[in-house]
Design a protein around this motif. Structure first.
Motif, PDB file in Angstrom:
ATOM      1  N   VAL A  20       0.893  -1.323   0.131  1.00 36.04           N
ATOM      2  CA  VAL A  20       0.100  -0.094  -0.016  1.00 36.04           C
ATOM      3  C   VAL A  20       0.916   1.109  -0.111  1.00 36.04           C
ATOM      4  CG1 VAL A  20      -1.872  -1.095   1.195  1.00 36.04           C
ATOM      5  CG2 VAL A  20      -0.244   0.072   2.549  1.00 36.04           C
ATOM      6  N   GLY A  21       0.050   2.350  -0.183  1.00 36.72           N
ATOM      7  CA  GLY A  21       0.962   3.572  -0.046  1.00 36.72           C
ATOM      8  C   GLY A  21       1.328   4.169  -1.561  1.00 36.72           C
ATOM      9  N   ALA A  22       2.157   5.167  -1.610  1.00 34.37           N
ATOM     10  CA  ALA A  22       2.322   5.825  -2.955  1.00 34.37           C
ATOM     11  C   ALA A  22       3.684   6.522  -2.683  1.00 34.37           C
ATOM     12  CB  ALA A  22       1.135   6.817  -3.361  1.00 34.37           C
ATOM     13  N   HIS A  23       4.204   7.229  -3.853  1.00 37.13           N
ATOM     14  CA  HIS A  23       5.243   7.928  -3.864  1.00 37.13           C
ATOM     15  C   HIS A  23       4.719   9.189  -2.991  1.00 37.13           C
ATOM     16  CE1 HIS A  23       8.644  10.702  -4.683  1.00 37.13           C
ATOM     17  NE2 HIS A  23       9.328   9.395  -4.732  1.00 37.13           N
ATOM     18  N   GLU A  24       5.979   9.506  -1.797  1.00 41.44           N
ATOM     19  CA  GLU A  24       5.520  10.727  -0.936  1.00 41.44           C
ATOM     20  C   GLU A  24       5.024  11.943  -1.623  1.00 41.44           C
ATOM     21  OE1 GLU A  24       9.737  12.094   0.394  1.00 41.44           O
ATOM     22  OE2 GLU A  24       8.670  10.873   1.665  1.00 41.44           O
ATOM     23  N   THR A  67     -12.405  -7.339  13.083  1.00 45.73           N
ATOM     24  CA  THR A  67     -12.203  -7.316  11.522  1.00 45.73           C
ATOM     25  C   THR A  67     -10.846  -7.978  11.275  1.00 45.73           C
ATOM     26  OG1 THR A  67     -11.217  -5.146  11.726  1.00 45.73           O
ATOM     27  CG2 THR A  67     -13.700  -5.173  11.504  1.00 45.73           C
ATOM     28  N   GLY A  68     -10.766  -8.387   9.879  1.00 44.43           N
ATOM     29  CA  GLY A  68      -9.561  -9.105   9.468  1.00 44.43           C
ATOM     30  C   GLY A  68      -8.397  -8.148   9.727  1.00 44.43           C
ATOM     31  N   VAL A  69      -7.441  -9.085  10.072  1.00 50.28           N
ATOM     32  CA  VAL A  69      -6.118  -8.441  10.414  1.00 50.28           C
ATOM     33  C   VAL A  69      -5.033  -8.724   9.115  1.00 50.28           C
ATOM     34  CG1 VAL A  69      -3.581  -8.282  12.043  1.00 50.28           C
ATOM     35  CG2 VAL A  69      -6.367  -8.415  12.795  1.00 50.28           C
ATOM     36  N   ARG A  70      -4.574  -7.685   8.666  1.00 54.69           N
ATOM     37  CA  ARG A  70      -3.299  -8.101   7.649  1.00 54.69           C
ATOM     38  C   ARG A  70      -2.167  -7.426   7.941  1.00 54.69           C
ATOM     39  NH1 ARG A  70      -6.820 -11.323   7.395  1.00 54.69           N
ATOM     40  NH2 ARG A  70      -8.147 -11.839   5.723  1.00 54.69           N
ATOM     41  N   ASP A  71      -1.028  -7.852   7.207  1.00 52.70           N
ATOM     42  CA  ASP A  71       0.268  -7.307   7.149  1.00 52.70           C
ATOM     43  C   ASP A  71       0.416  -6.295   5.983  1.00 52.70           C
ATOM     44  OD1 ASP A  71       2.959  -6.285   6.936  1.00 52.70           O
ATOM     45  OD2 ASP A  71       3.554  -8.517   7.665  1.00 52.70           O
ATOM     46  N   TYR A  72       0.343  -4.806   6.257  1.00 52.36           N
ATOM     47  CA  TYR A  72       0.488  -3.738   5.003  1.00 52.36           C
ATOM     48  C   TYR A  72       1.772  -3.249   5.061  1.00 52.36           C
ATOM     49  CZ  TYR A  72      -4.547  -4.053   5.324  1.00 52.36           C
ATOM     50  OH  TYR A  72      -5.880  -4.602   5.411  1.00 52.36           O
ATOM     51  N   ILE A  73       2.433  -3.223   3.858  1.00 45.90           N
ATOM     52  CA  ILE A  73       3.648  -2.926   3.735  1.00 45.90           C
ATOM     53  C   ILE A  73       3.785  -1.635   2.763  1.00 45.90           C
ATOM     54  CG2 ILE A  73       4.141  -4.595   1.998  1.00 45.90           C
ATOM     55  CD1 ILE A  73       7.297  -4.325   3.058  1.00 45.90           C
ATOM     56  N   HIS A  74       4.449  -0.742   2.842  1.00 47.33           N
ATOM     57  CA  HIS A  74       4.508   0.454   1.966  1.00 47.33           C
ATOM     58  C   HIS A  74       5.257   0.031   0.822  1.00 47.33           C
ATOM     59  CE1 HIS A  74       5.378   4.719   0.767  1.00 47.33           C
ATOM     60  NE2 HIS A  74       4.698   5.214   1.669  1.00 47.33           N
ATOM     61  N   VAL A  75       4.829   0.866  -0.286  1.00 46.35           N
ATOM     62  CA  VAL A  75       5.476   0.386  -1.502  1.00 46.35           C
ATOM     63  C   VAL A  75       7.010   0.889  -1.771  1.00 46.35           C
ATOM     64  CG1 VAL A  75       3.227   0.073  -2.983  1.00 46.35           C
ATOM     65  CG2 VAL A  75       4.443   2.341  -2.827  1.00 46.35           C
ATOM     66  N   GLN A 116      -9.104   4.004  10.988  1.00 48.37           N
ATOM     67  CA  GLN A 116      -9.006   5.110  11.803  1.00 48.37           C
ATOM     68  C   GLN A 116      -7.768   5.811  11.585  1.00 48.37           C
ATOM     69  OE1 GLN A 116      -9.306   2.531  15.332  1.00 48.37           O
ATOM     70  NE2 GLN A 116     -11.641   2.487  15.254  1.00 48.37           N
ATOM     71  N   THR A 117      -6.493   5.183  11.122  1.00 50.16           N
ATOM     72  CA  THR A 117      -5.242   5.701  10.941  1.00 50.16           C
ATOM     73  C   THR A 117      -5.559   6.858   9.852  1.00 50.16           C
ATOM     74  OG1 THR A 117      -4.100   3.720  11.807  1.00 50.16           O
ATOM     75  CG2 THR A 117      -2.984   5.313  10.377  1.00 50.16           C
ATOM     76  N   PHE A 118      -6.236   6.137   8.755  1.00 55.07           N
ATOM     77  CA  PHE A 118      -6.436   6.988   7.372  1.00 55.07           C
ATOM     78  C   PHE A 118      -7.300   8.394   7.642  1.00 55.07           C
ATOM     79  CE2 PHE A 118      -7.890   8.415   3.438  1.00 55.07           C
ATOM     80  CZ  PHE A 118      -6.907   7.867   2.551  1.00 55.07           C
ATOM     81  N   GLU A 119      -8.186   7.925   8.752  1.00 54.44           N
ATOM     82  CA  GLU A 119      -9.089   9.338   9.011  1.00 54.44           C
ATOM     83  C   GLU A 119      -8.147  10.397   9.767  1.00 54.44           C
ATOM     84  OE1 GLU A 119     -13.698   7.283   9.623  1.00 54.44           O
ATOM     85  OE2 GLU A 119     -12.296   7.396  11.076  1.00 54.44           O
ATOM     86  N   GLN A 120      -7.307   9.928  10.516  1.00 53.45           N
ATOM     87  CA  GLN A 120      -6.514  10.686  11.349  1.00 53.45           C
ATOM     88  C   GLN A 120      -5.388  11.597  10.451  1.00 53.45           C
ATOM     89  OE1 GLN A 120      -4.431   8.203  14.189  1.00 53.45           O
ATOM     90  NE2 GLN A 120      -6.361   7.936  15.459  1.00 53.45           N
ATOM     91  N   VAL A 121      -5.149  10.792   9.218  1.00 55.47           N
ATOM     92  CA  VAL A 121      -3.992  11.379   8.570  1.00 55.47           C
ATOM     93  C   VAL A 121      -4.665  12.358   7.479  1.00 55.47           C
ATOM     94  CG1 VAL A 121      -1.848   9.822   9.061  1.00 55.47           C
ATOM     95  CG2 VAL A 121      -3.536   9.660   6.936  1.00 55.47           C
ATOM     96  N   VAL A 160       2.514   2.810   9.290  1.00 51.98           N
ATOM     97  CA  VAL A 160       1.202   2.629   8.831  1.00 51.98           C
ATOM     98  C   VAL A 160       0.828   3.978   8.511  1.00 51.98           C
ATOM     99  CG1 VAL A 160      -0.031   2.349  11.043  1.00 51.98           C
ATOM    100  CG2 VAL A 160      -0.998   1.629   8.991  1.00 51.98           C
ATOM    101  N   GLU A 161       1.080   5.104   9.474  1.00 54.98           N
ATOM    102  CA  GLU A 161       0.819   6.381   9.073  1.00 54.98           C
ATOM    103  C   GLU A 161       1.295   6.834   7.772  1.00 54.98           C
ATOM    104  OE1 GLU A 161       0.438   5.554  13.270  1.00 54.98           O
ATOM    105  OE2 GLU A 161       2.130   5.332  12.054  1.00 54.98           O
ATOM    106  N   ASP A 162       2.588   6.397   7.487  1.00 58.54           N
ATOM    107  CA  ASP A 162       3.287   6.719   6.263  1.00 58.54           C
ATOM    108  C   ASP A 162       2.495   6.266   5.285  1.00 58.54           C
ATOM    109  OD1 ASP A 162       5.209   8.432   7.649  1.00 58.54           O
ATOM    110  OD2 ASP A 162       6.330   6.472   7.616  1.00 58.54           O
ATOM    111  N   MET A 163       2.126   5.083   5.245  1.00 55.50           N
ATOM    112  CA  MET A 163       0.994   4.168   4.134  1.00 55.50           C
ATOM    113  C   MET A 163      -0.065   4.941   3.902  1.00 55.50           C
ATOM    114  SD  MET A 163       1.375   0.387   5.451  1.00 55.50           S
ATOM    115  CE  MET A 163       2.939   0.006   6.478  1.00 55.50           C
ATOM    116  N   CYS A 164      -0.973   5.519   4.964  1.00 60.59           N
ATOM    117  CA  CYS A 164      -1.938   6.258   4.867  1.00 60.59           C
ATOM    118  C   CYS A 164      -1.862   7.457   4.390  1.00 60.59           C
ATOM    119  CB  CYS A 164      -2.741   6.018   6.060  1.00 60.59           C
ATOM    120  SG  CYS A 164      -3.479   4.378   6.692  1.00 60.59           S
ATOM    121  N   LYS A 165      -0.870   8.438   5.016  1.00 69.18           N
ATOM    122  CA  LYS A 165      -0.702   9.700   4.514  1.00 69.18           C
ATOM    123  C   LYS A 165      -0.239   9.621   3.056  1.00 69.18           C
ATOM    124  CE  LYS A 165       3.380  11.371   5.889  1.00 69.18           C
ATOM    125  NZ  LYS A 165       4.320  11.610   4.543  1.00 69.18           N
TER     126      LYS A 165
END
Length: 181
Positions: A20-24, A67-75, A116-121, A160-165
């Motif tokens: 997940v994520g994108a270039h900053e 809810t389901g738990v997954r391992d998300y990694i920044h691209v 929730q993290t996405f909402e925060q950022v 995870v905050e970086d991923m969402c941001k």
């Protein structure tokens, strides 16, 4: 002999866990065709108003919030793992078998934690509803990346905050995907 480092074939197979994520910069990101199969583009599209509501599949798993738990990694961390794998193979001075390497954070986040993290950022409310589980989904899935840490000297740097941001930065700047022309 395909198993020597002097041969033409040096192989590392990287097994990703939910990139997940994108270039900053917000200039490079994910723009799936049709309905995305991954959580992050669905969250981002809901935040930008492209989707009215986010369906959360299953609220009765044996996890902290159901809810389901997954391992998300920044691209970006994923890209760095690729570079480390190429460097490792290039420096190999011994006979090796093909490498199979998990690439993830080793930590799981629930769907609601991601929302929730996405909402925060993003400072946006993500409307969602809990719906029935999807067939075949499991409660928890996350990586053991210790082999990548040991062999490639690779580790996760993004949170995870970086991923969402970074996902939000991409989506808000490109609500309809890439601009043509």
């Amino acid at each position: 002999d395909l198993n020597t480092c002097d041969s033409a074939w040096k192989i590392a197979i990287l097994r990703y866990f939910n990139p997940v994520g994108a270039h900053e910069s917000g200039l490079i990101g994910e723009n799936p065709n049709g309905i995305p199969n991954n959580l992050m583009p669905l969250i981002a599209q809901t935040a930008v108003g492209k989707r009215k509501i986010l369906n959360v599949y299953g609220g009765d798993y044996d996890t902290t919030d159901g809810t389901g738990v997954r391992d998300y990694i920044h691209v970006v961390d994923l890209a760095e793992a690729h570079v480390k794998a190429i460097q490792y193979l290039d420096s190999c001075n011994e006979n090796i078998e093909p490498l199979f390497i998990n690439i993830g954070t080793g930590k799981g986040y629930s769907v609601l934690e991601m929302i929730q993290t996405f909402e925060q950022v993003s400072k946006r409310k993500i409307p969602y509803r809990i719906v029935d589980r999807r067939s075949g989904d499991i409660a928890k899935c996350y990586a053991d990346s210790s082999f990548a840490n040991k062999i490639l000297h690779w580790k996760v740097n993004k949170t995870v905050e970086d991923m969402c941001k970074d996902s939000w930065n991409w989506q808000k700047n490109n609500p309809n995907g890439y601009k043509s022309g």
